[in-house]
Design an enzyme around this catalytic site. Structure first.
Site, mmCIF file in Angstrom:
data_model
loop_
_atom_site.group_PDB
_atom_site.id
_atom_site.type_symbol
_atom_site.label_atom_id
_atom_site.label_comp_id
_atom_site.label_asym_id
_atom_site.label_seq_id
_atom_site.Cartn_x
_atom_site.Cartn_y
_atom_site.Cartn_z
ATOM 1 N N GLU A 66 -1.094 69.602 -18.880
ATOM 2 C CA GLU A 66 -1.650 68.506 -18.089
ATOM 3 C C GLU A 66 -2.772 69.012 -17.167
ATOM 4 O OE1 GLU A 66 -1.884 65.564 -18.223
ATOM 5 O OE2 GLU A 66 -2.477 64.910 -16.240
ATOM 6 N N ASN A 123 -15.366 44.287 -28.687
ATOM 7 C CA ASN A 123 -14.686 45.545 -28.403
ATOM 8 C C ASN A 123 -13.808 45.852 -29.606
ATOM 9 O OD1 ASN A 123 -13.244 47.728 -27.413
ATOM 10 N ND2 ASN A 123 -11.914 46.496 -26.098
ATOM 11 N N GLY A 124 -14.039 46.995 -30.241
ATOM 12 C CA GLY A 124 -13.237 47.352 -31.408
ATOM 13 C C GLY A 124 -14.103 47.983 -32.467
ATOM 14 N N HIS A 140 -0.001 87.294 -27.998
ATOM 15 C CA HIS A 140 -0.188 86.968 -29.424
ATOM 16 C C HIS A 140 -1.602 86.481 -29.708
ATOM 17 C CE1 HIS A 140 4.025 87.685 -30.065
ATOM 18 N NE2 HIS A 140 4.260 86.963 -28.981
ATOM 19 N N LYS A 149 -11.505 54.956 -20.193
ATOM 20 C CA LYS A 149 -10.195 54.858 -19.559
ATOM 21 C C LYS A 149 -9.137 54.398 -20.554
ATOM 22 C CE LYS A 149 -7.202 54.750 -16.222
ATOM 23 N NZ LYS A 149 -6.628 56.082 -15.917
ATOM 24 N N GLU A 157 -11.518 67.391 -18.501
ATOM 25 C CA GLU A 157 -12.145 66.077 -18.652
ATOM 26 C C GLU A 157 -13.105 65.727 -17.517
ATOM 27 O OE1 GLU A 157 -8.261 63.328 -17.426
ATOM 28 O OE2 GLU A 157 -9.734 62.493 -18.787
ATOM 29 N N CYS A 215 -15.241 49.703 -24.616
ATOM 30 C CA CYS A 215 -16.076 48.553 -24.252
ATOM 31 C C CYS A 215 -15.342 47.603 -23.306
ATOM 32 C CB CYS A 215 -16.448 47.775 -25.502
ATOM 33 S SG CYS A 215 -17.298 48.780 -26.708
ATOM 34 N N TRP A 259 -19.301 51.226 -25.246
ATOM 35 C CA TRP A 259 -18.971 52.640 -25.444
ATOM 36 C C TRP A 259 -19.235 52.892 -26.920
ATOM 37 C CZ3 TRP A 259 -15.472 55.759 -28.126
ATOM 38 C CH2 TRP A 259 -15.269 57.039 -27.598
ATOM 39 N N LYS A 296 -6.761 67.745 -17.346
ATOM 40 C CA LYS A 296 -7.350 67.139 -16.137
ATOM 41 C C LYS A 296 -8.625 67.874 -15.766
ATOM 42 C CE LYS A 296 -5.702 64.415 -15.678
ATOM 43 N NZ LYS A 296 -4.697 63.454 -16.069
ATOM 44 N N ARG A 340 -13.816 51.667 -17.352
ATOM 45 C CA ARG A 340 -13.308 51.845 -18.710
ATOM 46 C C ARG A 340 -14.128 52.876 -19.493
ATOM 47 N NH1 ARG A 340 -10.142 47.511 -20.598
ATOM 48 N NH2 ARG A 340 -10.924 47.770 -22.705
#
Ligand code: M6R
Length: 606
Positions: free
Chosen positions: A479, A99-100, A502, A601, A486, A2, A75, A483, A27
């Site tokens: 990494e 926010n939280g 394996h 973000k 997402e 948020c 969010w 990337k 964000r």
């Protein structure tokens, strides 16, 4: 997560709020809303979807119709994505944004229901509006103070009380809030990106303090009503740094900013050809008595830690563990005063990383953080901070922050290996020279942009993909995989190439793309054998390796040749290639590169 903006001043609040929300879009969010004083009452406009939809819904007038209000990008955590669940929430005389997560909201809801008070939304936030309203008897601060002991969880609130036009009350615990006073008035937001237009000087609202914003000033008091003056901070970047600068996406711009962010992170820390942390206030004694290092972080920052582990163990000869912060904090980890905990975070606000840091502080471990955002919670609560000077990173996919984090880990390794005597001064000088070569090497790698773009046309229609590598290349595979997934929504996995037999090899069938990283000479031949194995199963192989090697062209479909650099420096150039592969694949799939679905973000809640 948020985004929050609050403004009270001399200009049209709706415009300032909508601009602030647009700046905070990066964000990640799924709905947006504003509330503002108008004709002595509070009006609210909110909607699912983008800030542009909110702008269409809010009737903007040419003149000034409101000079005080609050705005929010949500969010969703508690309650689905709907207009009714969007913030702001109003109950009685209280209107607020949050926010939280309020962890005990259900218990509070039950108590309020017993008093005949029921919410209209499914959110934890509305319960707080109800709680505050139930405590409110004409004194906003008294109501807030009564509510605080009842709230469990992380929060940042901006609150309007209908009895007090033109005033905003703010409070935080865990979630971030920064504020400034400028000629336009008083502004508060989740992060600097929304404030920079008004001032480069700002302060972080201390936790469990109440800020009261008026046109004229911002006062901050603790819970015993003592006034305090927060420490002012200064951002060293300007508005242009947070704009696209002619690039189609922030991510592409930030990929191309890497030579500069590496230069700014490395060069000021070189003195007499050796690493130097004097200006960072990091003493040479930090590693004294340290028998164990734990690196903890989330996502991409954790992947930087995987590279850091290799470097630190190789040269310092101290055991290093890399832990995902959300796991680490609940594992009852063994931490003592001989442990050095290194946290890595772009935002400096990631809830799990912050919690891991607090745990280490509690156990009296030494703590060192690598952080991009100045004055952020992780930076403030660590014993020592080594800032990455990457500038604002807006795209959800982290790029320049990652390579800047790597460079900090290399600097730490070289500096403390020299202090501990595990390398000589001449070796350290040589390593530092090598480290500086990555700046032109990354610059050169970025000239491969068009070639990588073409290769990505072959990936756009795929649904599964693998990254394989050994050693540092395995860390980079992790990494590359995050990337790609997402922002392209292609399912991808990173495997240590030696693990293929394996289990994973059963998934490799005709046409499955395998991005094979082969930059490490020590395991190069082993890696080539692994590539032959996937090739024999008709995988589509994209090989990333050093340009100066002769490679049998039968083992790959496409080859991306890195500019020459020493093995240990290839993570920087390889990272740039992997970022471009993810970027162009997402572009070819027609996706929202900078704001991928469901992601935020800065992950300020668990
Ligand atoms: O702000 P932080 O570096 O603490 O964020 C950690 C992760 O959320 C972040 O790196 C995330 O994995 C990125 N979106 C990956 O590109």
């Amino acid at each position: 997560m948020c985004g929050i903006i609050g403004f009270t001043g001399y200009s049209e609040a709706k415009n300032i709020l909508l601009e602030g929300l647009a700046a905070l879009e990066y964000r990640g969010y799924d709905s947006a809303g504003i509330a503002f004083f108008h004709d002595n009452r509070i009006d609210t406009v909110k909607t699912t979807g983008k800030v542009s939809s909110l702008r269409d819904k809010a009737v903007l007038s040419a003149g000034i119709s409101s000079t005080c209000g609050i705005g929010h990008t949500r969010w969703a955590t508690h309650g689905g994505v709907s207009d009714i669940n969007s913030h702001p929430h109003t109950f009685g005389k209280v209107t607020l944004i949050h926010n939280g997560i309020i962890e005990n909201y259900h218990e509070l809801e039950t108590e309020l229901a017993a008093l005949g008070k029921f919410p209209v939304s499914q959110t934890d936030t509305e319960i707080v509006a109800m709680l505050l309203d139930s405590f409110y008897e004409g004194d906003a601060v008294a109501a807030i103070k009564k509510a605080i002991p009842r709230l469990e969880g992380a929060y940042a609130f901006c609150i309007l009380f209908s009895d007090e036009p033109e005033v905003i009350y703010c409070l935080r615990n865990g979630s971030p809030l920064v504020a400034c006073h400028a000629k336009e008035g008083s502004v508060i937001a989740s992060d600097m990106v929304a404030l920079i237009k008004y001032s480069r000087e700002y302060f972080v609202l201390p936790e469990l303090h109440i800020a009261r914003l008026t046109k004229e000033n911002i006062t901050v008091t603790d819970l015993n009503d003592n006034a305090m003056t927060p420490k002012m901070l200064y951002v060293d970047w300007d508005m242009t740094a947070a704009q696209k600068g002619g690039y189609p996406h922030y991510m592409l711009k930030e990929i191309h900013e890497q030579p500069e962010s590496l230069r700014s992170t490395i060069m000021p820390r070189i003195k007499n050809k050796l690493p130097d942390f004097t200006a960072d206030g990091i003493p040479d004694q930090v590693f004294d008595g340290i028998s164990r290092i734990i690196i903890t972080a989330c996502g991409t920052a954790m992947h930087a830690g995987l590279v850091g582990r290799v470097m630190l163990e190789r040269l310092l000869r101290i055991p290093v563990a890399v832990e995902i912060a959300s796991e680490f904090r609940y594992q009852d980890p063994i931490i003592d005063k001989n442990t050095l905990l290194i946290t890595i975070s772009q935002s400096g606000e990631t809830a799990d990383t912050l919690a891991a840091l607090r745990l280490a502080n509690k156990h009296q471990a030494a703590t060192l953080s690598i952080v991009n955002v100045k004055g952020s919670s992780i930076a403030r609560e660590s014993d020592y901070v080594l800032y990455t000077h990457a500038g604002p990173e807006i795209a959800v996919a982290s790029t320049k922050a990652y390579t800047a984090q790597l460079s900090c880990l290399y600097l730490i390794t070289y500096h403390f290996a020299l202090i501990r005597g595990t390398i000589t001064e001449s070796e350290c000088t040589a390593y530092m020279e090598q480290l500086q070569t990555i700046i032109p090497a990354v610059e050169k790698t970025l000239t491969l942009t068009d070639a990588i773009n073409k290769i990505c046309t072959n990936l756009a229609d795929k649904e599964d993909l693998f990254f394989i590598g050994r050693g540092l290349d395995y860390a980079l595979s992790c990494e590359g995989s995050i990337k790609l997934k997402e922002i392209s929504y292609i399912h991808s996995e990173a495997y240590a190439a030696g693990e293929l037999k394996h289990g994973t090899l059963s998934l490799v069938t005709e046409g499955i793309p395998v991005i094979a990283l082969a930059t490490q000479s020590k395991v190069y031949n082993k890696m080539i054998s692994n590539i032959r194995e996937v090739r024999a199963r008709d995988a589509l192989v994209i090989l990333i390796t050093n340009g100066d090697l002769e490679v049998d062209s039968a083992i790959y479909d496409y080859r991306i040749a890195l500019p020459h650099s020493d093995d240990v420096m290839t993570p920087f150039t390889t990272a740039a290639v992997l970022q471009l592969l993810a970027y162009y694949t997402s572009v070819h799939r027609g996706l929202n590169v900078d704001q991928p679905r469901n992601l935020a973000k800065s992950v300020t809640v668990e």
